[in-house]
Design a protein around this motif. Sequence first.
Motif, PDB file in Angstrom:
ATOM      1  N   ASP A   4      38.064  51.988  49.351  1.00 40.84           N
ATOM      2  CA  ASP A   4      38.840  52.918  48.548  1.00 40.84           C
ATOM      3  C   ASP A   4      38.353  53.003  47.112  1.00 40.84           C
ATOM      4  OD1 ASP A   4      40.457  53.517  50.700  1.00 40.84           O
ATOM      5  OD2 ASP A   4      41.948  51.993  50.199  1.00 40.84           O
ATOM      6  N   GLY A   5      37.422  52.104  46.738  1.00 44.68           N
ATOM      7  CA  GLY A   5      36.885  52.131  45.384  1.00 44.68           C
ATOM      8  C   GLY A   5      37.433  51.065  44.470  1.00 44.68           C
ATOM      9  N   ARG A   6      38.443  50.325  44.916  1.00 42.73           N
ATOM     10  CA  ARG A   6      39.006  49.295  44.051  1.00 42.73           C
ATOM     11  C   ARG A   6      38.117  48.056  44.024  1.00 42.73           C
ATOM     12  NH1 ARG A   6      44.886  47.784  45.426  1.00 42.73           N
ATOM     13  NH2 ARG A   6      44.182  48.009  47.587  1.00 42.73           N
ATOM     14  N   THR A   7      38.110  47.383  42.887  1.00 43.74           N
ATOM     15  CA  THR A   7      37.337  46.160  42.730  1.00 43.74           C
ATOM     16  C   THR A   7      38.210  45.108  42.067  1.00 43.74           C
ATOM     17  OG1 THR A   7      36.470  46.829  40.557  1.00 43.74           O
ATOM     18  CG2 THR A   7      35.154  47.404  42.494  1.00 43.74           C
ATOM     19  N   GLY A   8      37.800  43.872  42.168  1.00 49.24           N
ATOM     20  CA  GLY A   8      38.489  42.783  41.505  1.00 49.24           C
ATOM     21  C   GLY A   8      37.552  41.609  41.338  1.00 49.24           C
ATOM     22  N   THR A   9      37.734  40.852  40.273  1.00 55.22           N
ATOM     23  CA  THR A   9      36.917  39.682  39.990  1.00 55.22           C
ATOM     24  C   THR A   9      37.692  38.430  40.373  1.00 55.22           C
ATOM     25  OG1 THR A   9      35.803  40.794  38.164  1.00 55.22           O
ATOM     26  CG2 THR A   9      35.692  38.401  38.220  1.00 55.22           C
ATOM     27  N   PHE A  10      37.126  37.642  41.262  1.00 51.19           N
ATOM     28  CA  PHE A  10      37.782  36.422  41.733  1.00 51.19           C
ATOM     29  C   PHE A  10      37.076  35.205  41.138  1.00 51.19           C
ATOM     30  CE2 PHE A  10      39.656  39.432  44.475  1.00 51.19           C
ATOM     31  CZ  PHE A  10      40.815  38.865  45.002  1.00 51.19           C
ATOM     32  N   GLU A  11      37.877  34.335  40.543  1.00 48.55           N
ATOM     33  CA  GLU A  11      37.358  33.152  39.866  1.00 48.55           C
ATOM     34  C   GLU A  11      37.653  31.897  40.684  1.00 48.55           C
ATOM     35  OE1 GLU A  11      38.225  34.638  35.305  1.00 48.55           O
ATOM     36  OE2 GLU A  11      39.822  33.603  36.410  1.00 48.55           O
ATOM     37  N   ALA A  12      36.725  30.953  40.626  1.00 53.91           N
ATOM     38  CA  ALA A  12      36.919  29.691  41.331  1.00 53.91           C
ATOM     39  C   ALA A  12      38.134  28.967  40.757  1.00 53.91           C
ATOM     40  CB  ALA A  12      35.664  28.829  41.203  1.00 53.91           C
ATOM     41  N   GLY A  13      39.026  28.545  41.652  1.00 52.08           N
ATOM     42  CA  GLY A  13      40.225  27.839  41.224  1.00 52.08           C
ATOM     43  C   GLY A  13      40.259  26.441  41.807  1.00 52.08           C
ATOM     44  N   ALA A  14      41.378  26.087  42.428  1.00 51.23           N
ATOM     45  CA  ALA A  14      41.472  24.788  43.079  1.00 51.23           C
ATOM     46  C   ALA A  14      40.492  24.737  44.249  1.00 51.23           C
ATOM     47  CB  ALA A  14      42.901  24.556  43.558  1.00 51.23           C
ATOM     48  N   GLU A  15      40.377  23.577  44.857  1.00 47.21           N
ATOM     49  CA  GLU A  15      39.393  23.393  45.920  1.00 47.21           C
ATOM     50  C   GLU A  15      39.565  24.439  47.016  1.00 47.21           C
ATOM     51  OE1 GLU A  15      37.768  19.868  48.939  1.00 47.21           O
ATOM     52  OE2 GLU A  15      39.554  19.564  47.712  1.00 47.21           O
ATOM     53  N   ASN A  16      38.438  25.126  47.332  1.00 47.88           N
ATOM     54  CA  ASN A  16      38.408  26.142  48.387  1.00 47.88           C
ATOM     55  C   ASN A  16      39.374  27.302  48.142  1.00 47.88           C
ATOM     56  OD1 ASN A  16      36.524  24.524  49.559  1.00 47.88           O
ATOM     57  ND2 ASN A  16      37.784  23.910  51.290  1.00 47.88           N
ATOM     58  N   THR A  17      39.611  27.603  46.872  1.00 52.20           N
ATOM     59  CA  THR A  17      40.499  28.705  46.505  1.00 52.20           C
ATOM     60  C   THR A  17      39.880  29.498  45.364  1.00 52.20           C
ATOM     61  OG1 THR A  17      42.466  27.432  47.131  1.00 52.20           O
ATOM     62  CG2 THR A  17      42.813  29.323  45.701  1.00 52.20           C
ATOM     63  N   MET A  18      40.064  30.820  45.402  1.00 48.78           N
ATOM     64  CA  MET A  18      39.651  31.681  44.300  1.00 48.78           C
ATOM     65  C   MET A  18      40.807  32.618  43.971  1.00 48.78           C
ATOM     66  SD  MET A  18      35.663  32.611  45.123  1.00 48.78           S
ATOM     67  CE  MET A  18      35.340  32.882  43.370  1.00 48.78           C
ATOM     68  N   ASN A  19      40.988  32.885  42.672  1.00 52.80           N
ATOM     69  CA  ASN A  19      42.079  33.728  42.212  1.00 52.80           C
ATOM     70  C   ASN A  19      41.523  34.919  41.455  1.00 52.80           C
ATOM     71  OD1 ASN A  19      44.227  31.883  43.056  1.00 52.80           O
ATOM     72  ND2 ASN A  19      43.471  30.565  41.412  1.00 52.80           N
ATOM     73  N   ALA A  20      42.174  36.071  41.607  1.00 57.03           N
ATOM     74  CA  ALA A  20      41.752  37.276  40.900  1.00 57.03           C
ATOM     75  C   ALA A  20      42.013  37.130  39.416  1.00 57.03           C
ATOM     76  CB  ALA A  20      42.467  38.497  41.453  1.00 57.03           C
ATOM     77  N   ALA A  21      41.050  37.541  38.606  1.00 56.52           N
ATOM     78  CA  ALA A  21      41.233  37.518  37.162  1.00 56.52           C
ATOM     79  C   ALA A  21      42.334  38.496  36.769  1.00 56.52           C
ATOM     80  CB  ALA A  21      39.926  37.884  36.458  1.00 56.52           C
ATOM     81  N   ALA A  22      43.110  38.116  35.774  1.00 59.37           N
ATOM     82  CA  ALA A  22      44.224  38.958  35.341  1.00 59.37           C
ATOM     83  C   ALA A  22      43.713  40.241  34.694  1.00 59.37           C
ATOM     84  CB  ALA A  22      45.096  38.188  34.352  1.00 59.37           C
ATOM     85  N   ASP A  23      44.429  41.328  34.911  1.00 58.50           N
ATOM     86  CA  ASP A  23      44.109  42.609  34.292  1.00 58.50           C
ATOM     87  C   ASP A  23      45.320  43.020  33.465  1.00 58.50           C
ATOM     88  OD1 ASP A  23      43.383  45.097  33.511  1.00 58.50           O
ATOM     89  OD2 ASP A  23      42.922  45.869  35.500  1.00 58.50           O
ATOM     90  N   THR A  24      45.189  42.915  32.154  1.00 56.50           N
ATOM     91  CA  THR A  24      46.326  43.156  31.277  1.00 56.50           C
ATOM     92  C   THR A  24      46.684  44.636  31.161  1.00 56.50           C
ATOM     93  OG1 THR A  24      44.835  43.231  29.364  1.00 56.50           O
ATOM     94  CG2 THR A  24      45.834  41.113  29.908  1.00 56.50           C
TER      95      THR A  24
END
Length: 469
Positions: free
Chosen positions: A81-101
């Motif tokens: 659909d064209g959407r993108t997101g940046t995922f950052e390494a978090g806790a073990e074996n987990t990644m979280n999307a960077a916040a978009d203010t």
Amino acid sequence: MQLTKARMSAAILYSTVLLAPLATTALAQATPAAVAASAPAPAPAPAPACLTGAYQSPAGEIVTLTQRPGFPATLLASNLDGRTGTFEAGAENTMNAAADTDGQPRLAGRLRYAGCQDQPLVFQFDGGPEQQWSRLPLRITRTQFMSGTLKLNGELIEPAAPAGKPPLFVLVHGSESTAAVDASNRAFLMASQGVAAFVFDKRGTGQSEGVYTQDFVKLADDVAAAVVEARRLSAGRVGRVGVAGFSQGGWVAPLAAAKAPVDFVVVGYGVIGTPIEQDQWQVDYQLRNLGYGEEVVGKARSLTALAGTVAASNFYAGLPQLQKAKGKYAGEPWLDKVDGQYTGELLRGEVERARSESPGVIWYYDSEAVLRRLAIPQLWVFAQDDSVAPSAPSIARLDRFRGNDKTIDIAVFPGSDHGIRTFLVKPDGSRKYAGYAAGYNSLLADWMKGQALAPDAQDKMLGPTRGLR
């Protein structure tokens, strides 16, 4: 006095040796707390490169994960659909999307993974429930191939179980100086729609040999060699083979098509004109977008003309004349708004920066002469509100080639900027960018496959009425 590289290296080495005993003594006298406070922050954990690929939800949705050169702790997520997101390494074996203010419609949430095996990922998007997404079983072949005396690093990505023989495109880089292998979301998005892709690291980037350049002729030679390698690796499994260039790659892809045996050309947000003209068009667009009239645009053109002479000399000749002309407009409010590809930098005295950003560019490159040599189908996709490569002049020139022996389709996405990226206008007039325009990825895939375009994509095509709708 300016130091040579040799003298500078010697000076740095001498300073390091001289200061080492002092640093050792200072550390010995410092308290543990002071040492801890002065220690650099640990680097974030790198994102698992093995997650690169395309994934499918139980409902058939597609998300790709690709590496981000220069940002080893993050992965880029993209969907059709064209959407993108940046995922950052978090806790073990987990990644979280960077916040978009700014509240843009990005891919947000988190993902969990068990390891690097071909196991499902667990995605949770936009506060919804966790779901298992299966990795698409794409056929990926790594390779190294020769372009003249240079060894280049490439990767072929094919649909695992295509219906018939899929088309294949060789990705032609823009002006970026970063690697493409494992970092091209476009390659995985196309493969997830049944289109094979061949990507390679531009010379001087990633694992490819050579020196980074923006010389269109040398780059076209590399693409032509990549076409030969892609055909060799995919022999018997693919149908039509073409090249697809984006941004600066819009100059390179048609030239590569004139050098290599290809069946089609795709260009996204490219330019039919010279790089010097692009700078002038960009300055014109920017000033008009700020509300200035044609009188101001005409004054600015006297500056872009002189700046073009400077650029064509590799930024060595004509600088005094440009600065003298700048003085003529000193104090006028529009002057510090001039930007463009290089004119603004030259007016600000940033000559070395302008030179370093454009190594090897052929400033008077005749893109129209190349198009006259091509008789294969072409698709050109433009952003109607392109602030980097304004589309109207290129569309007008391209339109003259349509008909006769030229099969050229033109698509225009309104409300999008360079990259076919959607945006919101902020109160200060600047643009806040989101993802790709809806329908863009499917248009590229359907056109390459020779399929009928979806209604929303068909609506973006320019018909025989000529010009922008």
